[in-house]
Design an enzyme around this catalytic site. Structure first.
Site, PDB file in Angstrom:
ATOM      1  N   TYR A 142       0.825  -1.214   0.000  1.00 36.03           N
ATOM      2  CA  TYR A 142       0.000   0.000   0.000  1.00 36.03           C
ATOM      3  C   TYR A 142       0.861   1.267   0.000  1.00 36.03           C
ATOM      4  CZ  TYR A 142      -4.699  -1.890   0.839  1.00 36.03           C
ATOM      5  OH  TYR A 142      -5.910  -2.494   0.717  1.00 36.03           O
ATOM      6  N   LYS A 189       2.498 -15.583   1.750  1.00 38.44           N
ATOM      7  CA  LYS A 189       2.722 -16.307   0.497  1.00 38.44           C
ATOM      8  C   LYS A 189       4.223 -16.589   0.433  1.00 38.44           C
ATOM      9  CE  LYS A 189       1.244 -17.913  -3.497  1.00 38.44           C
ATOM     10  NZ  LYS A 189       0.362 -19.101  -3.606  1.00 38.44           N
ATOM     11  N   ASP A 221      -3.591 -18.386  -0.276  1.00 40.01           N
ATOM     12  CA  ASP A 221      -4.602 -19.073  -1.100  1.00 40.01           C
ATOM     13  C   ASP A 221      -5.292 -20.171  -0.293  1.00 40.01           C
ATOM     14  OD1 ASP A 221      -2.098 -20.267  -1.084  1.00 40.01           O
ATOM     15  OD2 ASP A 221      -2.118 -20.881  -3.188  1.00 40.01           O
ATOM     16  N   ASP A 245      -6.495  -7.026   3.970  1.00 42.08           N
ATOM     17  CA  ASP A 245      -7.609  -6.311   3.340  1.00 42.08           C
ATOM     18  C   ASP A 245      -8.541  -7.302   2.664  1.00 42.08           C
ATOM     19  OD1 ASP A 245      -9.081  -4.086   2.278  1.00 42.08           O
ATOM     20  OD2 ASP A 245      -8.124  -4.494   0.342  1.00 42.08           O
ATOM     21  N   ASP A 249     -12.624  -8.822   3.997  1.00 45.65           N
ATOM     22  CA  ASP A 249     -13.888  -8.766   3.247  1.00 45.65           C
ATOM     23  C   ASP A 249     -14.457 -10.173   3.071  1.00 45.65           C
ATOM     24  OD1 ASP A 249     -13.588  -6.003   2.883  1.00 45.65           O
ATOM     25  OD2 ASP A 249     -14.301  -6.094   0.809  1.00 45.65           O
TER      26      ASP A 249
END
Ligand code: IPM
Ligand code: MG
Length: 356
Positions: A142, A189, A221, A245, A249
């Site tokens: 970000y 990851k 994943d 983030d 959601d």
């Protein structure tokens, strides 16, 4: 207790949900004889129009002086093509950076009695869901260098983390797990990304200081699948800015809707900001249909941060009561049942607090 609070309504449904959050804040203030002083500040679309800046310096100054910030939402697709730094979302990122809000806490809780719209999820276990996401909030991709090369033909975003940054939020997450069900899941990851390998290195070393906490490391994943398949397996999830983030959601659906999830962002030097995670949701703005529970629960997280646990509990009970009595908004009600407006849900919760 005396506290100075800055309130920012922001864009889209921000003003509507903040109106309810403010109602609850004032109600608690009066009931418990606190001395909460609040001021309003602007950000987002309004600030762009007025100052050509989505997060004016004045607003940032006020937030830095406050004991806490209550934030609605930011974002408006009218400004999607504005240059870097000028979009409403950039304003929120600037505020997070200036307040050095490195630790974003997003509790995911399942409830009885709400309608889970997705039929791909194992519904009977949902009321037992209870985990919390610790998302790094002031670094990573970000905030890395970004830009375009070759006349815009190529774009890049750098992701960078330091050991100190990882350790800082790592400690918060381990402490949380230690006080809860004693399991910490690091999501990364590490089979591909160097930053993820650094996260593993730092967190695995930190784990030695928390012998009672079980550490699990999952690739993002795989984690995103397990969150849907077996959500009751999680206690505290720790991740970098980007993965946090996305996963929050995804996980919000386990609570019924994105509108249900509050958040606390804790910074250095005792700075803190509280906001629902739903964003500005412009399609619903002005319709009095937005779910105010994410904002109201953000207020309760603010009280927890102040150490006002009785007040926090009372709000949580009021929210549970409104859900149990079906005084809920359209997004979580069964399609055949009556739904209530943003305002009506806020009023119900306010009344419950007054009477209990
Ligand atoms: C969130 C939001 C923000 C983020 C946007 C509005 C910049 O999605 O708080 O989750 O990506 O952090
Ligand atoms: Mg988000």
């Amino acid at each position: 207790m005396k506290k100075r609070i800055v309130i920012i309504e922001g864009d889209g449904i921000g003003p509507e949900v903040i109106r309810q959050g403010k109602k609850i804040l004032l109600c608690i203030n009066n009931k418990f004889n606190h001395n909460f002083l609040y001021t309003e500040a602007i950000a987002g679309k309004l600030a762009i129009r007025k100052y050509n800046n989505p997060m004016p310096d004045d607003t940032i100054e006020n937030c830095l002086k406050a004991d806490a910030v209550l934030f609605g939402a930011i974002g408006d697709d009218k400004y999607d093509n504005y240059p870097i730094g000028m979009r409403p979302e950039d304003g929120l990122l600037r505020l997070r950076k200036k307040m050095r809000l490195f630790c974003n806490i997003r509790p995911i809780i399942g409830y009885e009695n709400i309608h889970y719209s997705s039929n791909t999820i194992n519904k009977p276990i949902l009321p037992n869901v209870d985990f919390v996401i610790y998302r790094e909030l002031s670094s990573g991709i970000y905030f890395g260098k970004k830009g375009r090369l070759k006349n815009g033909e190529i774009a890049y975003d750098y992701c960078m983390y330091s050991k100190d940054e990882i350790k800082e939020i790592g400690i918060m997450a381990f402490q949380a797990a230690d006080a809860r069900k004693k399991k910490l899941t690091l999501v990364d990851k590490a089979n591909v990304l160097e930053t993820s390998r650094l996260w593993r290195e730092v967190i695995q070393k930190l784990a030695l200081d928390y012998p009672h906490v079980q550490l699990e490391c999952l690739y993002v994943d795989n984690a995103s699948m397990k969150i849907i398949m077996n959500p009751i397996d999680f206690d505290v999830i720790l991740s970098d800015n980007m993965f946090g983030d996305i996963l929050s959601d995804e996980a919000s659906i386990l609570s019924g809707s994105l509108g249900m999830i509050p958040s606390a962002s804790i910074g250095k030097n005792k700075k803190a900001l509280f906001e629902p995670i739903h964003g500005s949701y412009p399609q619903a703005a002005g319709k009095n249909i937005a779910n105010p529970l994410g904002c109201i629960l953000s207020v309760s997280m603010m009280f927890h941060y102040f150490g006002l646990y009785k007040e926090q509990k009372l709000i949580e009970n009021a929210v549970k009561n409104s859900i149990n009595n079906n005084i809920i908004t359209k997004d979580i009600v069964h399609p055949l049942e009556k739904y209530y407006s943003t305002e009506e849900v806020g009023n119900y919760i306010e009344l419950y607090i007054k009477n209990h």
